[in-house]
Design a protein around this motif. Structure first.
Motif, PDB file in Angstrom:
ATOM      1  N   SER A  20      -1.668 -10.210  -2.561  1.00  0.00           N
ATOM      2  CA  SER A  20      -2.950  -9.540  -2.356  1.00  0.00           C
ATOM      3  C   SER A  20      -3.190  -8.507  -3.437  1.00  0.00           C
ATOM      4  O   SER A  20      -2.298  -7.746  -3.792  1.00  0.00           O
ATOM      5  N   LYS A  22      -4.648  -5.884  -3.115  1.00  0.00           N
ATOM      6  CA  LYS A  22      -4.633  -4.541  -2.530  1.00  0.00           C
ATOM      7  C   LYS A  22      -3.227  -3.975  -2.425  1.00  0.00           C
ATOM      8  O   LYS A  22      -3.047  -2.833  -2.068  1.00  0.00           O
ATOM      9  N   TYR A  24      -0.236  -2.168  -3.529  1.00  0.00           N
ATOM     10  CA  TYR A  24      -0.041  -1.234  -4.620  1.00  0.00           C
ATOM     11  C   TYR A  24       1.418  -1.247  -5.049  1.00  0.00           C
ATOM     12  O   TYR A  24       2.219  -0.404  -4.663  1.00  0.00           O
ATOM     13  N   GLN A 692      -5.153   3.195  -8.118  1.00  0.00           N
ATOM     14  CA  GLN A 692      -4.621   2.673  -6.858  1.00  0.00           C
ATOM     15  C   GLN A 692      -3.924   3.767  -6.060  1.00  0.00           C
ATOM     16  O   GLN A 692      -4.034   3.823  -4.823  1.00  0.00           O
ATOM     17  N   SER A 706     -13.501   6.148  -9.772  1.00  0.00           N
ATOM     18  CA  SER A 706     -13.702   4.702  -9.629  1.00  0.00           C
ATOM     19  C   SER A 706     -14.990   4.260 -10.301  1.00  0.00           C
ATOM     20  O   SER A 706     -15.036   3.213 -10.965  1.00  0.00           O
ATOM     21  N   SER A 719     -11.260  -3.654 -12.357  1.00  0.00           N
ATOM     22  CA  SER A 719     -10.847  -4.194 -11.063  1.00  0.00           C
ATOM     23  C   SER A 719     -10.330  -3.092 -10.145  1.00  0.00           C
ATOM     24  O   SER A 719     -10.691  -3.028  -8.964  1.00  0.00           O
ATOM     25  N   GLN A 723     -11.806  -1.673  -6.474  1.00  0.00           N
ATOM     26  CA  GLN A 723     -10.989  -1.520  -5.266  1.00  0.00           C
ATOM     27  C   GLN A 723     -10.988  -0.067  -4.790  1.00  0.00           C
ATOM     28  O   GLN A 723     -11.003   0.195  -3.576  1.00  0.00           O
ATOM     29  N   VAL A 726     -14.212   0.613  -2.997  1.00  0.00           N
ATOM     30  CA  VAL A 726     -14.223   0.044  -1.643  1.00  0.00           C
ATOM     31  C   VAL A 726     -13.697   1.074  -0.644  1.00  0.00           C
ATOM     32  O   VAL A 726     -14.219   1.218   0.467  1.00  0.00           O
ATOM     33  N   ALA A 751     -10.616  -8.942  -7.276  1.00  0.00           N
ATOM     34  CA  ALA A 751     -11.084  -7.777  -6.535  1.00  0.00           C
ATOM     35  C   ALA A 751     -12.364  -8.102  -5.773  1.00  0.00           C
ATOM     36  O   ALA A 751     -12.541  -7.680  -4.616  1.00  0.00           O
ATOM     37  N   SER A 754     -11.548 -10.121  -2.659  1.00  0.00           N
ATOM     38  CA  SER A 754     -11.030  -9.274  -1.592  1.00  0.00           C
ATOM     39  C   SER A 754     -12.169  -8.520  -0.890  1.00  0.00           C
ATOM     40  O   SER A 754     -12.225  -8.443   0.347  1.00  0.00           O
ATOM     41  N   LEU A 755     -13.090  -7.980  -1.696  1.00  0.00           N
ATOM     42  CA  LEU A 755     -14.226  -7.237  -1.133  1.00  0.00           C
ATOM     43  C   LEU A 755     -15.099  -8.146  -0.279  1.00  0.00           C
ATOM     44  O   LEU A 755     -15.452  -7.801   0.861  1.00  0.00           O
ATOM     45  N   ASP A 782      -5.492 -15.481  -4.770  1.00  0.00           N
ATOM     46  CA  ASP A 782      -6.391 -14.453  -4.230  1.00  0.00           C
ATOM     47  C   ASP A 782      -7.723 -15.056  -3.812  1.00  0.00           C
ATOM     48  O   ASP A 782      -8.242 -14.770  -2.722  1.00  0.00           O
TER      49      ASP A 782
END
Length: 871
Positions: A20, A22, A24, A692, A706, A719, A723, A726, A751, A754-755, A782
Motif C-alpha cells: 500500500s 500509505k 510509511y 509522510q 502538501s 505523490s 497523500q 488527503v 496515490a 488510493s484516494l 496498487d
C-alpha cells in the motif's frame, strides 16, 4: 550483464510487507549485522585441558567417481573471422542467413569442424564453391563438417553456410529468462508496441541465429550485412560503414567489427528508433537509439556516458579500446542489460522522462556496469562460465567506483551495503565458490555470488593492497591479457608480479573456497588494557574455511574524541584476543572501521557505545548500522539525540533512515527539522518521506507543505503531497486529484488510486481501467487493489464487468508478470473478504475464476506464488 531482481524475490517481499502506498516505510539496505549461532567452547582451568574425549574416526567413504568439473571448452579450431549476410521473415519469425567463417586448427591437424548451430535448416555448406559433407541430426545442436582434407595449424580455410533458423526457447534462468537468442517483438504489427528484432547471446544462445563456436574462450572479428525494411534502423557491433537502398524497398546496412571479441557478444537490434548523436569521445561515436517519445531524454536515461568513458579509461589505465559506444533499450527484454561489444542493450525499464529520473541512481549504475564490461568481459573475457566473476564481479564493482567518483564515498558505501545484503540473503539459500567448477547448469553462475560477492571481494583486495597497487594491478592484468580469455590465476599473478607478494592465501579463501566469516566480537577493559576477542563461528560445510585470514584495523574512541586511535591486526585463528593499552575505558571499539570485510558480525553494544560510534566513526556504514541497532533499543534521551543528529546528516540515506524511526513518535524539535526536510531537502525521497512523517503526526503545517509539494518536479514528492493532503484536507485532495491525473505517472497514479478507492465513487472506475492496462511493478498492485475495492461499491453490472476485466488481465500471457499477479491477487483478496462475510456463492464463483487463471499460467514463478491461493 546486469541482473534484475528475480520476480520471486519481489513476491516474497510483497507477502512480507504488503504494497500500500500509505505504508510509511523507508527503503534502506539490509545491514550486515546478524544474530549468529555461536560455537560452544568448554573453558579450561588455567588454560590447560585436563581431560580430552577421544573420538574414534569414522570409516572414510571413498567416492566411486571423479567430482564434477566444468572445464573450459577444449578448442580444436580457431575462429578468425565471421561474416553474416542476414535478412528476416517476420511472419515466420525466421532468420535467413549466410555465414562465411574463416578458421584454422589450433595445434593438431584436423579435417573435421564442429560448430554450434541450434535448430537450423542448412541449404548448403561449401568451401570454394564445393559442397562439403556434414552431419546434422539428433538434437540439432551442433553440425559436424568434413573439410575434405586435413588442415594444419598454419593453414587457414573459409567455409560458407547457407541456412535458415527459427530461434526457439529451450530454457532460461532467473537472470536470463529465455535462451531463444534472437527475438521478434510484435512481428505482425498488431500489438500495442513497436516491431523489433533484438538478440541476447549470453551464455551460448547466439548459435540459435548464426553458426559459430559459441564458447566464451573463442573470439573473432566480424562483419554483418543486414537487410531490413527501409523504415527500420539497425544497430550492430563495430561501425556502420555504409547503407545501401535496394530496389524492393529494403536497405542493407554493413556493420564492421575490426577487433576480435567472443561470439556471445555479437548483437543485432532492428527497430524504429531515433538516433541521438552525442559529442564524440576521443574521436569515437557515442549515440543512443531511442524509442519514439524518448529522444529528448537520452542523456537522462543514459546519464554521464561520456564522463564514464573518461573515468574508466583513467582508472583502468587502458583507453576505451573499441570503435564506438551505442546504447539502446528494447521491449520485452529477457534480462537487465547486456554488454554486447559497442552495442549495449537494456530493458525498457530504463525509459523515463527527466522528471521521472530525478534522483534515480539505478540507470547510471547500470550504464556503468555494462560499460566496465568493455574492459572486463569484452576486452579480457572469462575462459569458462565457472570463472564468470572475472566478468561480473568487476562490472559489479564498477558501480561502487563510479558512485565514489561522482557522488562521494558515502554514496558508494551505501551502494556496497545493498550489494552485500543481496549476497548474504542469497547465501542463506545456498553457497558455492566464486570460481565454481561443479555447477549443474552454467546459468546458475548468474547469481549474487558472481556479481555481489565478486564485487565485495575486489573491494577487500583493493583495501588490502592499497589504491596504487590495486589499480596498477588492473592495468597490468588488462594489458597482459588483452583480447584473450582468462582464468582466476591470471588475475592473481598480475597482482603478484606487480607487488612481489604471494596472494594465494587471499585467492584461495575468497575465490576458490565458499562462504564468508561469521565473527562473534566481544570487548572489555581492565588494568589499563582494551581487550578485543574475535571468534570465527562460521559452519565449515560446503568448502567454507574454518579460519579466514582477515587483515583489518581496530578503531578505539576515548574521551568523546572523534579521532580514534587506529591499530592494524590480522585475524587468523578460530578464536583470539587482542589487547591494546589505554589509560581510560574507551567510549567504543570499532572492528573493521572502514567496513571492507565481507563478514557477518555478532557484536552487541550499549546505547552509549552506539552513540559514540555514530558521532565519531568515519564511515557511512557506521551511521546506518547505529540507526539500525538503535531501533531495537529502549527509547532514551541519548537515542533521541542520535536520531536528531541523523536528521541533519549530510547523506540522504541516513536522513531517510532517521525519518523512518520517528514516523509516529517525532517530538516538537524533530518536527521542526522534518518540516524543513519536507519543504526543501535536495533529495526527493527524503522530502517525500518527511511529508509522510508529517502526515502520520497530523502536523499543523501538513496542508501548506502538501500543497507546495503538488507543484514539485519530482513525482514522488507530488505523490507524497497528495497523500498528505488527503490527511490534512480530503476535499482539497479530491479537487487536486483531477488535475494530477494528467501527469499520468505511476507514483502519482498509485496515490490517486488510493484516494479514489477510499472515496468510494464508482464513477472513477474508468480511471482504474485505464491504469490497469499500463501500470506495472508495485504500481500495478496498487491500482488493482484500489480497483477491486471500488468495484465492491459499484452496481452488480459494474461488478460483473470488472471481474471479467480482471480475469482477462490475469489470463493474458502477453501481459506483464506484475499485471497478471496484481489481477489474480486482487481476485483472491476479494474471495478472502467473501469468506469472512460468509457469502459462499461469491467464494465459489471467485474460486472458479482463480482456478481458471492458474490453469493457463505459464510462468513458473507465478505458478509457485499462486500455490498459496486455493482452488
Amino acid at each position: 550483464m546486469r541482473n534484475t531482481l528475480p520476480l520471486i524475490g519481489l513476491l516474497a517481499t510483497l507477502l512480507a510487507f504488503g504494497c500500500s502506498p500509505k505504508t510509511y516505510t523507508v527503503a534502506a539496505p539490509e545491514m550486515e549485522t546478524r544474530n549468529l549461532d555461536t560455537m560452544t567452547v568448554t573453558p579450561a582451568a588455567n588454560g590447560v585441558i585436563e581431560t580430552e574425549e577421544i573420538v574414534m574416526p569414522t570409516e572414510k567413504v571413498i567416492p566411486n567417481e571423479r567430482p564434477v568439473y566444468n572445464a573450459a571448452y577444449n578448442r580444436t579450431h580457431d575462429l578468425l573471422h565471421t561474416r553474416l549476410d542476414l535478412s528476416f521473415d517476420w511472419a515466420k519469425e525466421m532468420v535467413i542467413g549466410k555465414a562465411t567463417l574463416k578458421l584454422k586448427p589450433i595445434f593438431k591437424a584436423s579435417r573435421t569442424l564442429v560448430l554450434d548451430a541450434k535448430n537450423f535448416d542448412f541449404k548448403s555448406i561449401t568451401m570454394n564453391g564445393k559442397a562439403l559433407d556434414y552431419t546434422y541430426e539428433g538434437d540439432k545442436q551442433t553440425v559436424s563438417i568434413d573439410l575434405g582434407r586435413e588442415y594444419t595449424r598454419d593453414q587457414e580455410y573459409t567455409i560458407v553456410l547457407d541456412y535458415t533458423a527459427v530461434p526457439a526457447q529451450s530454457g532460461g534462468s532467473a537472470a536470463i529468462t529465455s535462451d531463444k537468442g534472437l527475438f521478434f517483438i510484435n512481428p505482425d504489427g498488431t500489438e500495442d508496441k513497436p516491431m523489433q528484432i533484438w538478440t541476447q547471446g549470453e551464455t551460448e544462445n547466439n548459435s540459435r541465429w548464426f553458426p559459430t563456436i559459441d564458447k566464451p574462450n573463442e573470439r573473432c572479428t566480424q562483419e554483418m550485412y543486414v537487410t531490413v525494411q527501409d523504415k527500420f534502423k539497425t544497430l550492430g557491433n563495430g561501425v556502420l560503414e555504409n547503407s545501401t537502398k535496394n530496389p524492393d524497398g529494403t536497405r542493407t546496412d554493413y556493420w564492421n567489427m575490426e577487433l576480435p571479441h567472443a561470439p556471445y557478444l555479437f548483437a543485432l537490434i532492428v527497430g524504429e528508433f531515433d538516433i541521438v548523436e552525442d559529442e564524440p569521445w576521443n574521436g569515437i561515436p557515442v549515440n543512443y537509439y531511442m524509442e519514439d517519445g524518448f529522444k529528448d531524454y537520452a542523456k537522462d536515461i543514459y546519464p554521464y556516458t561520456r564522463e564514464m568513458l573518461t573515468f574508466f579509461s583513467d582508472v583502468t589505465g587502458v583507453q576505451y579500446p573499441w570503435a564506438k559506444y551505442s546504447q539502446v533499450a528494447v521491449r520485452d527484454y529477457v534480462s537487465g542489460a547486456m554488454e554486447n561489444t559497442t552495442a549495449v542493450i537494456f530493458g525498457e525499464f530504463m525509459h523515463g522522462t527527466d522528471r521521472e529520473l530525478i534522483d534515480v541512481e539505478t540507470n547510471e549504475k547500470i550504464v556503468a556496469h555494462e560499460m566496465f564490461h568493455h574492459w572486463f568481459g569484452d576486452y579480457v573475457t572469462t575462459e569458462s562460465w565457472s570463472n564468470l566473476t572475472l566478468n561480473e564481479g568487476f562490472a559489479n564493482y564498477s558501480e561502487y567506483l563510479w558512485m565514489e567518483k561522482k557522488h562521494g564515498r558515502d554514496a558508494a558505501d551505501f551502494h556496497m551495503m545493498s550489494e552485500r545484503s543481496g549476497y548474504f540473503g542469497s547465501a542463506q539459500r545456498g553457497i558455492h565458490e566464486l570460481i565454481w567448477y561443479d555447477f549443474e547448469d552454467k546459468e546458475q553462475m548468474f547469481d549474487a555470488h558472481s556479481y555481489n560477492k565478486g564485487g565485495a571481494v575486489l573491494h577487500m583486495l583493493r583495501d588490502y593492497l592499497g589504491d596504487e597497487a590495486f589499480f596498477a594491478g588492473l592495468t597490468k592484468y588488462l594489458n597482459d591479457n588483452k583480447f584473450s580469455a582468462v582464468e582466476v590465476d591470471e588475475l592473481r599473478m598480475a597482482f603478484e608480479d606487480l607487488t612481489g607478494e604471494d596472494l594465494n592465501w587471499f585467492f584461495d579463501q575468497w575465490f576458490l573456497s565458499a562462504g564468508h566469516p561469521a565473527l562473534k566480537v566481544e570487548t572489555g577493559y581492565a588494568d589499563g588494557k582494551v581487550m578485543l576477542t574475535v571468534e570465527q563461528t562460521q559452519d565449515t560445510d560446503e568448502n567454507v574455511p574454518g579460519v579466514f585470514r582477515l587483515p583489518t584495523k581496530v578503531a578505539i574512541f576515548t574521551n568523546g574524541s572523534t579521532t580514534p586511535e587506529m591499530m592494524d591486526i590480522v585475524i587468523d585463528e578460530r578464536k583470539q584476543t587482542f589487547t591494546f593499552p589505554s589509560s581510560v575505558k574507551p567510549d567504543v571499539v570499532v572492528l573493521d572501521p572502514m567496513h571492507t570485510l565481507l563478514a557477518q558480525f555478532n557484536y552487541t553494544k550499549t546505547t552509549e557505545e552506539l552513540a559514540a560510534q555514530f558521532k565519531g566513526a568515519p564511515s557511512l556504514v557506521d551511521r546506518m548500522l547505529v540507526l539500525q541497532r538503535l531501533g531495537n533499543k529502549e527509547d532514551s534521551a541519548l537515542k533521541t539525540e542520535v536520531v536528531s543528529m541523523a536528521l541533519n546528516d549530510p547523506f540522504h540515506g541516513v536522513r531517510e533512515a532517521a525519518l523512518g524511526m520517528i514516523v509516529e513518535s517525532a517530538d516538537e524539535n524533530q518536527l521542526k527539522v522534518v518540516r524543513s526536510l519536507a519543504k526543501s531537502d535536495p533529495h526527493s525521497s527524503v522530502r517525500a518521506t518527511a511529508i509522510q512523517v508529517l502526515a502520520a503526526n497530523e502536523d499543523s503545517e501538513l496542508k501548506a507543505i502538501s500543497e507546495m509539494a503538488l507543484d514539485a518536479k519530482p513525482y514522488p514528492v507530488v505523490s507524497a503531497g497528495l497523500q498528505g493532503l488527503v490527511v490534512a484536507d480530503p476535499t482539497a485532495a479530491t479537487a487536486a486529484a483531477t488535475k494530477l491525473e494528467a501527469l499520468d505517472n505511476p507514483s502519482v497514479n498509485s496515490a490517486l488510486a488510493s484516494l479514489y478507492a477510499e472515496a468510494g465513487d464508482p464513477a472513477k472506475l474508468p480511471f482504474f481501467e485505464k491504469q490497469m492496462k499500463v501500470a506495472d511493478g508495485y504500481g500495478a498492485l496498487d491500482v488493482m487493489d484500489g480497483y477491486r475495492t471500488l468495484l465492491a461499491k459499484g452496481t452488480p453490472a459494474q461488478m460483473t464487468a470488472g471481474l471479467e476485466k480482471m480475469v482477462a488481465m490475469a489470463k493474458d500471457q502477453n501481459q506483464s508478470l506484475f499485471r497478471r499477479l496484481a489481477a489474480t491477487k486482487a481476485l483472491n483478496d476479494m474471495r478472502e473478504e467473501a469468506k469472512a462475510a460468509g457469502t459462499t456463492d461469491v467464494v465459489t464463483k471467485l474460486g472458479t475464476m482463480i482456478s481458471a487463471i492458474k490453469a493457463v499460467e505459464t510462468d513458473p514463478n507465478l505458478q509457485r506464488f499462486y500455490q498459496q491461493f486455493g482452488g
